[in-house]
Design a protein around this motif. Structure first.
Motif, PDB file in Angstrom:
ATOM      1  N   GLY A 189       0.826  -1.201   0.000  1.00 23.42           N
ATOM      2  CA  GLY A 189       0.000   0.000   0.000  1.00 23.42           C
ATOM      3  C   GLY A 189       0.857   1.246   0.000  1.00 23.42           C
ATOM      4  O   GLY A 189       2.087   1.186   0.046  1.00 23.42           O
ATOM      5  N   PRO A 190       0.232   2.408  -0.042  1.00 22.12           N
ATOM      6  CA  PRO A 190       0.988   3.671  -0.026  1.00 22.12           C
ATOM      7  C   PRO A 190       1.722   3.853   1.298  1.00 22.12           C
ATOM      8  O   PRO A 190       1.196   3.527   2.371  1.00 22.12           O
ATOM      9  CB  PRO A 190      -0.096   4.734  -0.222  1.00 22.12           C
ATOM     10  N   ALA A 191       2.939   4.366   1.226  1.00 22.47           N
ATOM     11  CA  ALA A 191       3.736   4.558   2.442  1.00 22.47           C
ATOM     12  C   ALA A 191       3.150   5.638   3.329  1.00 22.47           C
ATOM     13  O   ALA A 191       3.258   5.571   4.563  1.00 22.47           O
ATOM     14  CB  ALA A 191       5.171   4.910   2.058  1.00 22.47           C
ATOM     15  N   ASP A 192       2.529   6.628   2.722  1.00 17.32           N
ATOM     16  CA  ASP A 192       1.968   7.753   3.489  1.00 17.32           C
ATOM     17  C   ASP A 192       0.614   8.121   2.881  1.00 17.32           C
ATOM     18  O   ASP A 192       0.498   9.111   2.158  1.00 17.32           O
ATOM     19  CB  ASP A 192       2.923   8.946   3.447  1.00 17.32           C
ATOM     20  N   PRO A 193      -0.425   7.324   3.151  1.00 17.66           N
ATOM     21  CA  PRO A 193      -1.714   7.576   2.507  1.00 17.66           C
ATOM     22  C   PRO A 193      -2.324   8.910   2.929  1.00 17.66           C
ATOM     23  O   PRO A 193      -2.193   9.330   4.088  1.00 17.66           O
ATOM     24  CB  PRO A 193      -2.574   6.411   3.001  1.00 17.66           C
ATOM     25  N   ARG A 194      -2.969   9.555   1.979  1.00 17.45           N
ATOM     26  CA  ARG A 194      -3.631  10.817   2.276  1.00 17.45           C
ATOM     27  C   ARG A 194      -4.895  10.541   3.083  1.00 17.45           C
ATOM     28  O   ARG A 194      -5.699   9.695   2.708  1.00 17.45           O
ATOM     29  CB  ARG A 194      -3.993  11.527   0.968  1.00 17.45           C
ATOM     30  N   ALA A 360      -9.593   5.177  10.561  1.00 17.45           N
ATOM     31  CA  ALA A 360      -8.948   4.729   9.323  1.00 17.45           C
ATOM     32  C   ALA A 360      -7.497   5.190   9.260  1.00 17.45           C
ATOM     33  O   ALA A 360      -6.602   4.433   8.844  1.00 17.45           O
ATOM     34  CB  ALA A 360      -9.723   5.251   8.115  1.00 17.45           C
ATOM     35  N   ALA A 361      -7.235   6.403   9.687  1.00 16.80           N
ATOM     36  CA  ALA A 361      -5.857   6.907   9.703  1.00 16.80           C
ATOM     37  C   ALA A 361      -4.994   6.122  10.682  1.00 16.80           C
ATOM     38  O   ALA A 361      -3.811   5.857  10.418  1.00 16.80           O
ATOM     39  CB  ALA A 361      -5.857   8.393  10.057  1.00 16.80           C
ATOM     40  N   ALA A 362      -5.573   5.721  11.826  1.00 21.46           N
ATOM     41  CA  ALA A 362      -4.809   4.962  12.816  1.00 21.46           C
ATOM     42  C   ALA A 362      -4.612   3.513  12.399  1.00 21.46           C
ATOM     43  O   ALA A 362      -3.590   2.888  12.752  1.00 21.46           O
ATOM     44  CB  ALA A 362      -5.527   5.033  14.169  1.00 21.46           C
ATOM     45  N   ASP A 363      -5.559   2.952  11.663  1.00 19.70           N
ATOM     46  CA  ASP A 363      -5.481   1.536  11.273  1.00 19.70           C
ATOM     47  C   ASP A 363      -4.483   1.293  10.140  1.00 19.70           C
ATOM     48  O   ASP A 363      -3.941   0.188  10.015  1.00 19.70           O
ATOM     49  CB  ASP A 363      -6.858   1.037  10.825  1.00 19.70           C
ATOM     50  N   ALA A 364      -4.247   2.289   9.298  1.00 20.32           N
ATOM     51  CA  ALA A 364      -3.405   2.086   8.115  1.00 20.32           C
ATOM     52  C   ALA A 364      -1.999   1.588   8.452  1.00 20.32           C
ATOM     53  O   ALA A 364      -1.527   0.609   7.850  1.00 20.32           O
ATOM     54  CB  ALA A 364      -3.351   3.372   7.291  1.00 20.32           C
ATOM     55  N   PRO A 365      -1.268   2.204   9.393  1.00 20.38           N
ATOM     56  CA  PRO A 365       0.080   1.685   9.691  1.00 20.38           C
ATOM     57  C   PRO A 365       0.067   0.294  10.308  1.00 20.38           C
ATOM     58  O   PRO A 365       1.009  -0.483  10.115  1.00 20.38           O
ATOM     59  CB  PRO A 365       0.652   2.729  10.659  1.00 20.38           C
ATOM     60  N   VAL A 366      -0.990  -0.045  11.036  1.00 22.51           N
ATOM     61  CA  VAL A 366      -1.101  -1.398  11.580  1.00 22.51           C
ATOM     62  C   VAL A 366      -1.217  -2.409  10.445  1.00 22.51           C
ATOM     63  O   VAL A 366      -0.560  -3.464  10.452  1.00 22.51           O
ATOM     64  CB  VAL A 366      -2.320  -1.498  12.522  1.00 22.51           C
ATOM     65  N   ALA A 367      -2.035  -2.094   9.445  1.00 15.92           N
ATOM     66  CA  ALA A 367      -2.191  -2.976   8.291  1.00 15.92           C
ATOM     67  C   ALA A 367      -0.901  -3.091   7.499  1.00 15.92           C
ATOM     68  O   ALA A 367      -0.578  -4.172   6.972  1.00 15.92           O
ATOM     69  CB  ALA A 367      -3.316  -2.460   7.398  1.00 15.92           C
TER      70      ALA A 367
END
Length: 414
Positions: A189-194, A360-367
């Protein structure tokens, strides 16, 4: 072809895959090949024909060959279709034999259980055989599930993409438990999703990414849109994907349903796009609404990686894939009121947007940590390595792999 013992450094790794598309299992195959090329160098991928997957395999450093293979379908297991099964088996056996004779691979990685010719032929030829199972047909009758699982038996190692898939496989053939291991899909996935937009000004933008098929439940989202409109919720839907060749009837049916529901102005057919991230970034909510068993849920994971709230079917492998994340709203798409439940989930996300957006912002790095493609690729490469080989970094270890096969493997390698 005569059976013979392989030496440590002899022959390429042969990878067999039933598709040249770029959907879920195809993307996983690409990640597997990338790591196998890094670990071994000489990798040959057999696919049925041209498609968007092929140039990416070549860019990864693999050789690609077009080889016809029998793809085992549920229809083949019905007695009235057994003559067709025999015919297609013979037709697929000849090119497989020619490929094996010419390449003499040291290891064969079959990326799905529905390629029944390859595991038996590869084992007979003396190769190390790994089958990676991505399917969980829990709703099928037991004899059909048995017929789909039996071709996996010749494999030395079996990888599965979820506990759901493992349970389905082992229930059909208990002997596979000791050699089967869960390897979570690696999803880049994107390293730094918007982050999603701060306020839902105007329309709620919903996106569906994947095959347009009855099994995927896209028609339920159309009905949910109608219900949202009745409730005064202004929502639009982008469909990013295409139908399975030969099943164009579903798209026609879907378009009629859209017209009948009176939501033609709210649904946009975007077609297939290999790069899904711009579509996920443009969305407020991602929907995954299948009406049958899902072994896992790559698209759901991609939505979490993109930092977008997800409305997802609350069952089987999808629950396993994203059930621990806070940005998820579930709906039972196998229920009679499935469309209403989807509409309720969309409305709930819109009504509590600040919370879902932050989650959603907090879950992204966990995923990103959970589904690191490099970790996934190393697990596949370790499994494909023959036990006597150090070429891939040694034998498969329990520290790397998950599942009921890990303990037995640790005991064998101790």
């Amino acid at each position: 072809m005569t059976r013979r013992t392989r030496t440590r450094n002899e022959g390429p790794v042969l990878v067999v895959h039933p598709s040249s598309d770029l959907y879920g299992a195809d993307r996983m195959l690409l990640e597997s090949v990338r790591q196998l090329v890094d670990a071994h160098g000489d990798v040959v991928v057999a696919v049925p024909g041209p498609g968007p997957l092929v140039p990416l395999l070549l860019a990864a450093g693999a050789r690609v060959e077009q080889v016809f293979s029998l793809v085992l379908e549920k229809r083949h297991l019905e007695p009235r279709n057994w003559p067709a099964l025999v015919r297609d088996t013979v037709a697929g056996l000849r090119p497989a034999l020619r490929t094996m004779r010419r390449l003499q691979p040291r290891a064969v990685y079959v990326s799905t259980e529905v390629l029944p010719v390859w595991p038996l032929l590869s084992r007979w030829a003396g190769a190390h055989v790994v089958v990676h199972v991505h399917e969980a047909e829990l709703e099928m009758p037991a004899p059909i599930r048995l017929g789909l699982a039996l071709p996996v038996l010749p494999a030395h190692r079996v990888l599965v993409n979820s506990e759901c898939t493992l349970a389905c496989l082992v229930e059909a053939v208990p002997r596979l438990a000791g050699r089967s291991t869960v390897v979570l899909n690696g999803v880049a996935g994107p390293a730094d999703p918007r982050p999603a937009r701060a306020h839902l000004d105007g329309q709620l933008r919903i996106v569906y990414v994947g095959r347009l098929s009855e099994r995927k439940g896209v028609h339920l989202v159309v009905e949910a849109l109608r219900l949202l409109e009745e409730r005064g919720v202004n929502a639009v839907l982008d469909l990013v994907g295409d139908v399975v060749p030969g099943k164009e009837w579903y798209e026609q049916r879907l378009r009629r349903a859209i017209e009948t529901a009176g939501v033609s102005h709210r649904v946009r057919f975007r077609g297939f796009h290999a790069d899904v991230w711009p579509w996920l970034e443009a969305a407020d909510v991602v929907v995954i609404p299948p009406v049958v068993t899902e072994a896992f849920g790559n698209t759901a994971v991609e939505a979490v990686l993109a930092a977008r709230p997800v409305v997802v079917a609350d069952h089987t492998g999808l629950r396993e894939a994203v059930g621990d994340y806070s940005c998820v709203a579930g709906a039972d798409t196998m229920a009679t009121d499935a469309a209403a439940q989807l509409a309720d989930a969309f409305a709930a996300v819109a009504a509590d947007w600040s919370r879902f957006r932050a989650a959603a912002a907090a879950d992204a790095p966990v995923a990103r940590r959970r589904h690191d493609p490099r970790v996934y690729g190393r697990q596949v490469a370790d499994a494909v390595a023959p036990p006597s080989s150090g070429r891939f970094g040694g034998t498969v270890g329990a520290e790397v792999l998950r599942g009921p096969g890990a303990l037995a493997e640790k005991e064998r390698t101790a």
